[in-house]
Design an enzyme around this catalytic site. Sequence first.
Site, short mmCIF file in Angstrom:
data_model
loop_
_atom_site.label_atom_id
_atom_site.label_comp_id
_atom_site.label_asym_id
_atom_site.label_seq_id
_atom_site.Cartn_x
_atom_site.Cartn_y
_atom_site.Cartn_z
N ASP A 71 0.04 -10.29 -10.52
CA ASP A 71 0.60 -10.90 -9.23
C ASP A 71 2.06 -10.51 -9.61
O ASP A 71 2.61 -11.16 -10.62
CB ASP A 71 0.22 -12.05 -8.66
CG ASP A 71 0.85 -12.08 -7.44
OD1 ASP A 71 0.25 -11.68 -6.39
OD2 ASP A 71 1.76 -12.80 -7.38
N ASN A 79 12.18 -8.26 -2.30
CA ASN A 79 12.11 -7.58 -1.14
C ASN A 79 13.12 -8.01 -0.06
O ASN A 79 13.60 -7.11 0.52
CB ASN A 79 10.80 -7.73 -0.34
CG ASN A 79 9.88 -6.40 -0.63
OD1 ASN A 79 10.44 -5.63 -1.06
ND2 ASN A 79 8.64 -6.81 -0.13
N ASP A 88 8.85 -1.17 -2.80
CA ASP A 88 7.78 -0.15 -2.93
C ASP A 88 7.92 0.64 -4.32
O ASP A 88 7.08 1.01 -4.94
CB ASP A 88 8.01 1.02 -1.88
CG ASP A 88 7.40 0.26 -0.76
OD1 ASP A 88 7.11 -0.79 -0.67
OD2 ASP A 88 7.86 1.03 0.45
N ASP A 114 1.56 -7.47 -3.16
CA ASP A 114 2.10 -7.15 -4.66
C ASP A 114 0.79 -7.60 -5.79
O ASP A 114 1.18 -7.90 -6.68
CB ASP A 114 3.15 -8.21 -4.98
CG ASP A 114 2.89 -9.44 -4.69
OD1 ASP A 114 2.11 -9.87 -3.83
OD2 ASP A 114 3.71 -10.34 -5.20
#
Length: 205
Positions: A71, A79, A88, A114
């Site tokens: 993770d 983000n 991305d 993620d």
Amino acid sequence: LLWNSLIRIAVFLIFATLLYALRRRYVQAVQLGETDPLTRTLNRRAFGIRLKYNLDLARRSGTGLTLAYVDVDDFKRLNDLYGHAVGDHLLKELGHALMADMRRTDSVARLGGDEFAFILPSADLKTAEELIAKIRRRRKGSMVEHGVRVTCSIGAVTFRDSPPNVEPAIHATDALMYEAKHRGKDAVVFGTFDARRRKVGINTS
């Protein structure tokens, strides 16, 4: 007679070409159905099927396996700070880093957002530790954006005796991944699964 033979050959070639094209499209459709479009790793559905197959195989052969969850730490903050395009790109880089050092029998999947997972058939604790160390070195060398070092938390469980279905395996590995986060993130927690008690013993070495 010659003309009839040529017609038959031509018809055969046409059918062979059509069958080849149909097979290619079928293979492509299967791959698209199993692949995460962003990272080109397996998707969640394909991961579940692959994990069940490997658990069944490990139980029959007695070879065991290691399952790991990965993770990205503080991915939402990244983000928010740099935008989804950068996010991305980071996920693509992580997918590539995970696949780069895998054996041909291993499987890598993006479970969503993620979170990633990989399956290491016939991998004992030592093999898993060595492979994950290589992955972390590669990932640290590639996942740097805008001067920010991106870290991951990893939980890895070695199943010497495989559980009867995928749920205990997923639950045990997910719990170790969160244990890595509780330890301050950018960490790996290894454990071994006790099939009789359906619990994981954390490796402290």
